[in-house]
Write a protein that holds these residues in place. Structure first.
Motif, PDB file in Angstrom:
ATOM      1  N   GLU A  77      -2.631  -2.650 -10.251  1.00 54.87           N
ATOM      2  CA  GLU A  77      -2.084  -1.526  -9.492  1.00 54.87           C
ATOM      3  C   GLU A  77      -2.411  -0.204 -10.161  1.00 54.87           C
ATOM      4  O   GLU A  77      -2.663   0.805  -9.494  1.00 54.87           O
ATOM      5  N   ILE A  78      -2.390  -0.168 -11.490  1.00 49.88           N
ATOM      6  CA  ILE A  78      -2.780   1.048 -12.203  1.00 49.88           C
ATOM      7  C   ILE A  78      -4.233   1.387 -11.891  1.00 49.88           C
ATOM      8  O   ILE A  78      -4.581   2.553 -11.651  1.00 49.88           O
ATOM      9  N   ALA A  79      -5.078   0.362 -11.860  1.00 51.41           N
ATOM     10  CA  ALA A  79      -6.496   0.569 -11.555  1.00 51.41           C
ATOM     11  C   ALA A  79      -6.670   1.178 -10.170  1.00 51.41           C
ATOM     12  O   ALA A  79      -7.457   2.114  -9.985  1.00 51.41           O
ATOM     13  N   ARG A  80      -5.928   0.662  -9.191  1.00 50.59           N
ATOM     14  CA  ARG A  80      -6.033   1.207  -7.829  1.00 50.59           C
ATOM     15  C   ARG A  80      -5.532   2.645  -7.786  1.00 50.59           C
ATOM     16  O   ARG A  80      -6.134   3.509  -7.144  1.00 50.59           O
ATOM     17  N   ALA A  81      -4.417   2.905  -8.445  1.00 47.97           N
ATOM     18  CA  ALA A  81      -3.835   4.241  -8.414  1.00 47.97           C
ATOM     19  C   ALA A  81      -4.742   5.286  -9.052  1.00 47.97           C
ATOM     20  O   ALA A  81      -4.795   6.442  -8.611  1.00 47.97           O
ATOM     21  N   LEU A  82      -5.460   4.890 -10.099  1.00 47.40           N
ATOM     22  CA  LEU A  82      -6.330   5.828 -10.818  1.00 47.40           C
ATOM     23  C   LEU A  82      -7.791   5.731 -10.378  1.00 47.40           C
ATOM     24  O   LEU A  82      -8.635   6.468 -10.895  1.00 47.40           O
ATOM     25  N   SER A  83      -8.061   4.811  -9.431  1.00 47.00           N
ATOM     26  CA  SER A  83      -9.432   4.607  -8.929  1.00 47.00           C
ATOM     27  C   SER A  83     -10.393   4.253 -10.070  1.00 47.00           C
ATOM     28  O   SER A  83     -11.493   4.810 -10.181  1.00 47.00           O
ATOM     29  N   ILE A  84      -9.942   3.356 -10.931  1.00 48.81           N
ATOM     30  CA  ILE A  84     -10.776   2.872 -12.037  1.00 48.81           C
ATOM     31  C   ILE A  84     -10.697   1.349 -12.048  1.00 48.81           C
ATOM     32  O   ILE A  84      -9.933   0.745 -11.282  1.00 48.81           O
ATOM     33  N   SER A  85     -11.492   0.716 -12.890  1.00 48.28           N
ATOM     34  CA  SER A  85     -11.472  -0.742 -12.967  1.00 48.28           C
ATOM     35  C   SER A  85     -10.333  -1.227 -13.866  1.00 48.28           C
ATOM     36  O   SER A  85      -9.820  -0.470 -14.702  1.00 48.28           O
ATOM     37  N   SER A  86      -9.967  -2.487 -13.699  1.00 49.05           N
ATOM     38  CA  SER A  86      -8.936  -3.071 -14.556  1.00 49.05           C
ATOM     39  C   SER A  86      -9.397  -3.098 -16.018  1.00 49.05           C
ATOM     40  O   SER A  86      -8.585  -2.944 -16.936  1.00 49.05           O
ATOM     41  N   THR A  87     -10.696  -3.268 -16.220  1.00 48.81           N
ATOM     42  CA  THR A  87     -11.234  -3.253 -17.586  1.00 48.81           C
ATOM     43  C   THR A  87     -11.021  -1.892 -18.240  1.00 48.81           C
ATOM     44  O   THR A  87     -10.646  -1.805 -19.419  1.00 48.81           O
ATOM     45  N   THR A  88     -11.218  -0.828 -17.461  1.00 45.49           N
ATOM     46  CA  THR A  88     -11.003   0.524 -17.992  1.00 45.49           C
ATOM     47  C   THR A  88      -9.526   0.760 -18.296  1.00 45.49           C
ATOM     48  O   THR A  88      -9.186   1.424 -19.287  1.00 45.49           O
ATOM     49  N   VAL A  89      -8.657   0.211 -17.456  1.00 50.56           N
ATOM     50  CA  VAL A  89      -7.220   0.311 -17.732  1.00 50.56           C
ATOM     51  C   VAL A  89      -6.912  -0.313 -19.085  1.00 50.56           C
ATOM     52  O   VAL A  89      -6.196   0.263 -19.913  1.00 50.56           O
ATOM     53  N   ARG A  90      -7.460  -1.516 -19.318  1.00 53.51           N
ATOM     54  CA  ARG A  90      -7.212  -2.188 -20.601  1.00 53.51           C
ATOM     55  C   ARG A  90      -7.760  -1.369 -21.778  1.00 53.51           C
ATOM     56  O   ARG A  90      -7.130  -1.296 -22.834  1.00 53.51           O
ATOM     57  N   THR A  91      -8.901  -0.735 -21.587  1.00 50.38           N
ATOM     58  CA  THR A  91      -9.461   0.111 -22.648  1.00 50.38           C
ATOM     59  C   THR A  91      -8.531   1.272 -22.964  1.00 50.38           C
ATOM     60  O   THR A  91      -8.255   1.577 -24.133  1.00 50.38           O
ATOM     61  N   HIS A  92      -8.022   1.937 -21.906  1.00 51.16           N
ATOM     62  CA  HIS A  92      -7.084   3.045 -22.122  1.00 51.16           C
ATOM     63  C   HIS A  92      -5.828   2.563 -22.849  1.00 51.16           C
ATOM     64  O   HIS A  92      -5.312   3.239 -23.749  1.00 51.16           O
ATOM     65  N   LEU A  93      -5.343   1.388 -22.451  1.00 46.84           N
ATOM     66  CA  LEU A  93      -4.130   0.865 -23.088  1.00 46.84           C
ATOM     67  C   LEU A  93      -4.376   0.510 -24.556  1.00 46.84           C
ATOM     68  O   LEU A  93      -3.554   0.826 -25.422  1.00 46.84           O
ATOM     69  N   ALA A 103       0.825  -1.213   0.000  1.00 48.87           N
ATOM     70  CA  ALA A 103       0.000   0.000   0.000  1.00 48.87           C
ATOM     71  C   ALA A 103       0.855   1.257   0.000  1.00 48.87           C
ATOM     72  O   ALA A 103       0.578   2.225  -0.723  1.00 48.87           O
ATOM     73  N   LEU A 104       1.912   1.281   0.812  1.00 49.07           N
ATOM     74  CA  LEU A 104       2.787   2.457   0.861  1.00 49.07           C
ATOM     75  C   LEU A 104       3.544   2.629  -0.455  1.00 49.07           C
ATOM     76  O   LEU A 104       3.717   3.758  -0.932  1.00 49.07           O
ATOM     77  N   ALA A 105       4.002   1.525  -1.030  1.00 52.90           N
ATOM     78  CA  ALA A 105       4.715   1.606  -2.314  1.00 52.90           C
ATOM     79  C   ALA A 105       3.786   2.117  -3.408  1.00 52.90           C
ATOM     80  O   ALA A 105       4.176   2.952  -4.239  1.00 52.90           O
ATOM     81  N   ARG A 106       2.558   1.627  -3.407  1.00 59.13           N
ATOM     82  CA  ARG A 106       1.582   2.065  -4.403  1.00 59.13           C
ATOM     83  C   ARG A 106       1.257   3.544  -4.239  1.00 59.13           C
ATOM     84  O   ARG A 106       1.096   4.277  -5.213  1.00 59.13           O
ATOM     85  N   ALA A 107       1.170   4.012  -3.002  1.00 60.39           N
ATOM     86  CA  ALA A 107       0.830   5.409  -2.740  1.00 60.39           C
ATOM     87  C   ALA A 107       1.901   6.362  -3.239  1.00 60.39           C
ATOM     88  O   ALA A 107       1.611   7.520  -3.552  1.00 60.39           O
ATOM     89  N   GLN A 108       3.139   5.902  -3.325  1.00 62.13           N
ATOM     90  CA  GLN A 108       4.212   6.758  -3.812  1.00 62.13           C
ATOM     91  C   GLN A 108       4.199   6.885  -5.319  1.00 62.13           C
ATOM     92  O   GLN A 108       4.696   7.859  -5.876  1.00 62.13           O
ATOM     93  N   ARG A 109       3.628   5.917  -6.017  1.00 70.04           N
ATOM     94  CA  ARG A 109       3.727   5.887  -7.472  1.00 70.04           C
ATOM     95  C   ARG A 109       2.958   6.986  -8.189  1.00 70.04           C
ATOM     96  O   ARG A 109       3.426   7.467  -9.209  1.00 70.04           O
ATOM     97  N   PRO A 110       1.787   7.443  -7.700  1.00 70.71           N
ATOM     98  CA  PRO A 110       1.142   8.549  -8.404  1.00 70.71           C
ATOM     99  C   PRO A 110       2.009   9.790  -8.502  1.00 70.71           C
ATOM    100  O   PRO A 110       1.995  10.499  -9.491  1.00 70.71           O
ATOM    101  N   THR A 111       2.806  10.056  -7.457  1.00 72.70           N
ATOM    102  CA  THR A 111       3.723  11.189  -7.516  1.00 72.70           C
ATOM    103  C   THR A 111       4.793  10.940  -8.566  1.00 72.70           C
ATOM    104  O   THR A 111       5.149  11.819  -9.360  1.00 72.70           O
ATOM    105  N   GLN A 112       5.301   9.717  -8.595  1.00 68.18           N
ATOM    106  CA  GLN A 112       6.331   9.387  -9.572  1.00 68.18           C
ATOM    107  C   GLN A 112       5.800   9.487 -11.003  1.00 68.18           C
ATOM    108  O   GLN A 112       6.540   9.798 -11.924  1.00 68.18           O
TER     109      GLN A 112
END
Length: 244
Positions: free
Chosen positions: A207-223, A166-175
């Motif tokens: 992890e991208i889904a959690r960081a952006l507060s979206i679903s994994s399906t939406t992540v795949r759509t964006h990709l 959780a802490l590692a994930r929380a740092q990634r949006p800043t990165q």
């Protein structure tokens, strides 16, 4: 290990909290309240190690005197006989595992810092990730209660992997904002650019889904949209195209 119904509920709440996207300090604050309830503790503090200054900073606390904590930050952490030893552990560690309580009671650190808030029995847990200390939990009881048991230590150890993640994930949006994209990225929407930046940081879809507060399906759509707009068919090719 026997768990009461309340402890089982608290464990579920803790794991759910650690799976949700939160800011780094917010994670440490929420964990403090829940872990104190889980362990029947009365005091909590949390810091983040600063390797450049060799000091602890970014404090959060529960039931501790802020003035006393400022004294810790300015003086007592540099005259602390237990925390540097406890910080070496990759698992939960009690203060009495590194220094006997009778010896601790003879120190300035105990008499002029710990004793002011009534701290007597302590346990620390450090979130180590890729050689970096992302934060810690310092949980204490007063002398009227007992020291932390081996089962309680195991409970903390069970939480450690999720706490670190959780802490590692929380740092990634800043990165994310530090990742520079080339002019090809102008073909992407802002959300597709954010997704691409996380891909460039090596994050999986969940992890991208959690960081952006979206679903994994939406992540795949964006990709998939990004692949099509940039003219590639996979993540590695997308990273290459957007960096060069």
């Amino acid at each position: 290990m026997y768990l009461t119904g309340k402890q089982t509920q608290l464990l579920g709440s803790i794991m759910q909290t650690l799976a949700e996207p939160h800011e780094e300090q917010e994670i440490r604050e929420i964990m403090g309240d829940l872990v104190m309830q889980l362990l029947g503790a009365q005091f909590y503090a949390s810091y983040v190690w600063q390797p450049d200054s060799l000091s602890f900073a970014q404090p959060t606390q529960i039931n501790m005197d802020p003035i006393n904590l400022r004294a810790y930050e300015s003086y007592y952490q540099f005259h602390d006989p237990i925390t540097p030893l406890m910080q070496r552990y990759q698992v939960a560690v009690r203060a009495t595992d590194v220094l006997a309580i009778e010896d601790l009671k003879k120190t300035e650190f105990f008499n002029d810092f710990l004793n002011k808030d009534g701290l007597y029995w302590g346990v620390n847990l450090y979130a180590w990730h890729q050689g970096q200390n992302l934060g810690d939990m310092r949980i204490w009881r007063d002398k009227r209660r007992d020291n932390f048991t081996p089962d309680e230590m195991r409970l903390l150890d069970m939480l450690q992997p999720a706490f670190v993640t959780a802490l590692a994930r929380a740092q990634r949006p800043t990165q994310r904002h530090e990742v520079q994209l080339n002019t090809l990225s102008q073909r992407l929407t802002p959300r597709e650019q954010d997704t691409a930046r996380f891909v460039m940081l090596g994050m999986p879809d969940k992890e991208i889904a959690r960081a952006l507060s979206i679903s994994s399906t939406t992540v795949r759509t964006h990709l998939e949209n990004a692949f099509r707009k940039v003219g590639v068919s996979n993540r590695a090719a997308l990273v290459h195209k957007l960096r060069n």
